[in-house]
Design a protein around this motif. Structure first.
Motif, short mmCIF file in Angstrom:
data_model
loop_
_atom_site.label_atom_id
_atom_site.label_comp_id
_atom_site.label_asym_id
_atom_site.label_seq_id
_atom_site.Cartn_x
_atom_site.Cartn_y
_atom_site.Cartn_z
N PHE A 15 0.83 -1.20 0.00
CA PHE A 15 0.00 0.00 0.00
C PHE A 15 0.87 1.26 0.00
N ARG A 16 0.44 2.26 -0.72
CA ARG A 16 1.15 3.55 -0.74
C ARG A 16 0.95 4.26 0.59
N SER A 17 -0.28 4.23 1.11
CA SER A 17 -0.62 4.92 2.35
C SER A 17 -0.44 3.98 3.54
N ASN A 18 -0.14 4.56 4.70
CA ASN A 18 -0.04 3.73 5.90
C ASN A 18 -1.36 3.71 6.69
N ARG A 19 -2.39 4.39 6.17
CA ARG A 19 -3.69 4.42 6.84
C ARG A 19 -4.63 3.38 6.24
N GLN A 20 -5.33 2.67 7.11
CA GLN A 20 -6.33 1.69 6.68
C GLN A 20 -7.60 2.44 6.25
N PRO A 21 -8.08 2.23 5.03
CA PRO A 21 -9.31 2.92 4.61
C PRO A 21 -10.54 2.33 5.30
N ASP A 22 -11.61 3.10 5.32
CA ASP A 22 -12.89 2.56 5.79
C ASP A 22 -13.31 1.44 4.85
N ILE A 23 -13.87 0.40 5.42
CA ILE A 23 -14.27 -0.76 4.62
C ILE A 23 -15.76 -0.67 4.30
N ASN A 24 -16.08 -0.87 3.04
CA ASN A 24 -17.46 -0.89 2.56
C ASN A 24 -17.86 -2.37 2.46
N ARG A 25 -18.68 -2.82 3.39
CA ARG A 25 -19.08 -4.24 3.44
C ARG A 25 -19.77 -4.67 2.15
N ALA A 26 -20.54 -3.76 1.54
CA ALA A 26 -21.22 -4.10 0.27
C ALA A 26 -20.20 -4.38 -0.82
N TRP A 27 -19.08 -3.66 -0.82
CA TRP A 27 -18.04 -3.90 -1.83
C TRP A 27 -17.34 -5.23 -1.59
N VAL A 28 -17.05 -5.53 -0.31
CA VAL A 28 -16.46 -6.82 0.02
C VAL A 28 -17.38 -7.94 -0.46
N ASP A 29 -18.67 -7.81 -0.19
CA ASP A 29 -19.64 -8.83 -0.63
C ASP A 29 -19.68 -8.96 -2.15
N ALA A 30 -19.63 -7.83 -2.86
CA ALA A 30 -19.66 -7.87 -4.33
C ALA A 30 -18.41 -8.53 -4.88
N LEU A 31 -17.26 -8.23 -4.30
CA LEU A 31 -16.01 -8.87 -4.74
C LEU A 31 -16.01 -10.35 -4.40
N ALA A 32 -16.52 -10.70 -3.23
CA ALA A 32 -16.58 -12.11 -2.84
C ALA A 32 -17.50 -12.89 -3.78
N PHE A 33 -18.57 -12.24 -4.22
CA PHE A 33 -19.47 -12.89 -5.16
C PHE A 33 -18.73 -13.27 -6.44
N THR A 34 -17.89 -12.35 -6.96
CA THR A 34 -17.12 -12.68 -8.17
C THR A 34 -16.11 -13.79 -7.89
N ALA A 35 -15.47 -13.73 -6.72
CA ALA A 35 -14.46 -14.74 -6.37
C ALA A 35 -15.06 -16.13 -6.27
N ASN A 36 -16.34 -16.22 -5.91
CA ASN A 36 -17.01 -17.52 -5.77
C ASN A 36 -17.62 -18.01 -7.08
N ALA A 37 -17.59 -17.19 -8.12
CA ALA A 37 -18.13 -17.57 -9.42
C ALA A 37 -17.05 -18.32 -10.23
N PRO A 38 -17.46 -19.09 -11.24
CA PRO A 38 -16.47 -19.80 -12.06
C PRO A 38 -15.42 -18.89 -12.71
N SER A 39 -15.79 -17.65 -13.00
CA SER A 39 -14.84 -16.73 -13.64
C SER A 39 -13.78 -16.23 -12.67
N GLY A 40 -14.04 -16.29 -11.37
CA GLY A 40 -13.07 -15.87 -10.37
C GLY A 40 -13.15 -14.40 -10.03
N LEU A 41 -12.27 -13.98 -9.12
CA LEU A 41 -12.24 -12.62 -8.61
C LEU A 41 -11.81 -11.63 -9.68
N TYR A 42 -12.52 -10.54 -9.76
CA TYR A 42 -12.12 -9.39 -10.58
C TYR A 42 -12.69 -8.15 -9.91
N LEU A 43 -12.05 -7.03 -10.16
CA LEU A 43 -12.44 -5.78 -9.52
C LEU A 43 -13.73 -5.26 -10.12
N VAL A 44 -14.70 -4.99 -9.26
CA VAL A 44 -15.98 -4.40 -9.67
C VAL A 44 -16.07 -3.01 -9.04
#
Length: 110
Positions: A65-94
């Motif tokens: 990471f460029r910054s030493n500060r942890q950003p606020d986490i958006n649970r909806a984004w984590v869920d959306a990324l996890a959904f792609t990671a669990n699909a046959p196509s795999g994880l990709y940035l949404v």
């Protein structure tokens, strides 16, 4: 911009906030022993295209990471990324969806 590095070889720059969310999803998958594909689009400065790699519990990964500060986490984004990671196509940035907290702050109702 942070950097994701796989096995000391393939790497890509990902904005710190997005990288923090990707790290949470990858860490959760690997803690459960679940291998998956991870794909990202390459910048035109390196020829464009895309890279896909197979990530498994024995993978050597670096999240720089460029910054030493942890950003606020958006649970909806984590869920959306996890959904792609669990699909046959795999994880990709949404794109980041609105979080429930920000919707509530803006007067939206569920």
């Amino acid at each position: 911009m942070g950097t994701f590095i796989y096995e000391g070889g393939p790497k890509t720059e990902i904005e710190d906030r997005a990288l923090a969310h990707v790290q949470l999803v990858i860490s959760a998958k690997l803690r459960r022993g679940e291998p998956f594909a991870f794909t990202w689009a390459e910048d035109m400065s390196v020829g464009g295209g895309r890279t896909t790699m197979w990530v498994h519990p024995g993978s050597s990964l670096v999240f720089k990471f460029r910054s030493n500060r942890q950003p606020d986490i958006n649970r909806a984004w984590v869920d959306a990324l996890a959904f792609t990671a669990n699909a046959p196509s795999g994880l990709y940035l949404v794109p980041e969806p609105a979080s429930a907290a920000s919707e509530g702050a803006n007067g939206a109702t569920a």
